[in-house]
Each structure stands twice: as C-alpha cells, then as structure tokens.
Design a protein around this motif. Structure first.
Motif, short mmCIF file in Angstrom:
data_model
loop_
_atom_site.label_atom_id
_atom_site.label_comp_id
_atom_site.label_asym_id
_atom_site.label_seq_id
_atom_site.Cartn_x
_atom_site.Cartn_y
_atom_site.Cartn_z
N TRP A 52 0.88 -1.21 0.06
CA TRP A 52 -0.27 0.13 -0.18
C TRP A 52 0.76 1.25 0.08
O TRP A 52 0.45 2.13 -0.71
CB TRP A 52 -0.82 0.04 1.15
N THR A 53 1.89 1.17 0.70
CA THR A 53 2.71 2.37 0.84
C THR A 53 3.66 2.49 -0.70
O THR A 53 3.49 3.71 -1.22
CB THR A 53 3.96 2.03 1.72
N ALA A 54 4.00 1.32 -1.20
CA ALA A 54 4.57 1.65 -2.59
C ALA A 54 3.50 2.12 -3.51
O ALA A 54 3.89 2.85 -4.69
CB ALA A 54 5.14 0.17 -3.08
N THR A 55 2.40 1.59 -3.44
CA THR A 55 1.25 2.02 -4.40
C THR A 55 0.76 3.21 -4.43
O THR A 55 0.56 4.33 -5.46
CB THR A 55 0.02 1.24 -4.03
N LEU A 56 0.80 3.76 -3.00
CA LEU A 56 0.62 5.40 -2.94
C LEU A 56 1.65 6.09 -3.28
O LEU A 56 1.37 7.12 -4.04
CB LEU A 56 0.04 5.43 -1.47
N LEU A 57 2.81 5.69 -3.18
CA LEU A 57 3.85 6.60 -3.66
C LEU A 57 3.93 6.63 -5.14
O LEU A 57 4.18 7.72 -5.88
CB LEU A 57 5.24 6.29 -3.26
N LEU A 58 3.81 5.57 -5.95
CA LEU A 58 3.66 5.39 -7.10
C LEU A 58 2.55 6.24 -7.97
O LEU A 58 2.83 6.79 -8.85
CB LEU A 58 3.70 3.95 -7.73
#
Length: 80
Positions: A52-58
């Motif tokens: 979820w963190t990587a998805t929000l960052l991307l």
C-alpha cells in the motif's frame, strides 16, 4: 411490432451513446491511476508487506508527473 422496435432503439447503447461526463471526467483519472499503480506494484514487488505504501507513492508520482506535463504543454501552447 413498432412499439417493440421503439423500445429497442431507446435502449442505452454503451459505445454509441456514452455517458454525459464532460464536466467530471478528470475525477475518474484518480481511481484509474490508483488501479494501475496497484496492479504494477503487485506484480513487481517481491514482498507484499509494503504494497500500500509503494502503491500510494507510485500513484502520487504518476499524478504529479501528469500535472507537470500538463503545465509544460500549456506553457508551450501559450507561448507559440
């Protein structure tokens, strides 16, 4: 017979009669960007604990890049 034909022609046709969303089509970009980022990160990450963190960052990076690109193109068209 003509009443049946009239009901068939008044039916909603998906690609021939698109929904009237001319004023709010940009709202649909955010779920699309989030879905693309989620699918991409699900495929690319070896460990899904930080999905979820990587998805929000991307997704944020995609939106920021789209805004910057739109601003640059707007400036280019305003100058020329």
């Amino acid at each position: 017979m003509s009443m049946i034909m009239m009901n068939i022609t008044l039916a909603y046709r998906l690609f021939l009669d698109p929904l009237p969303i001319e004023n709010s089509w940009m709202v649909f970009l955010l779920p699309l960007v989030f879905a693309v980022a989620l699918v991409y990160k699900t495929i690319r990450l070896p460990d899904l604990s930080k999905l979820w963190t990587a998805t929000l960052l991307l997704a944020t990076q995609i939106v920021v890049f789209m805004v910057i690109t739109a601003a640059v193109l707007w400036v280019i068209t305003a100058i020329f």
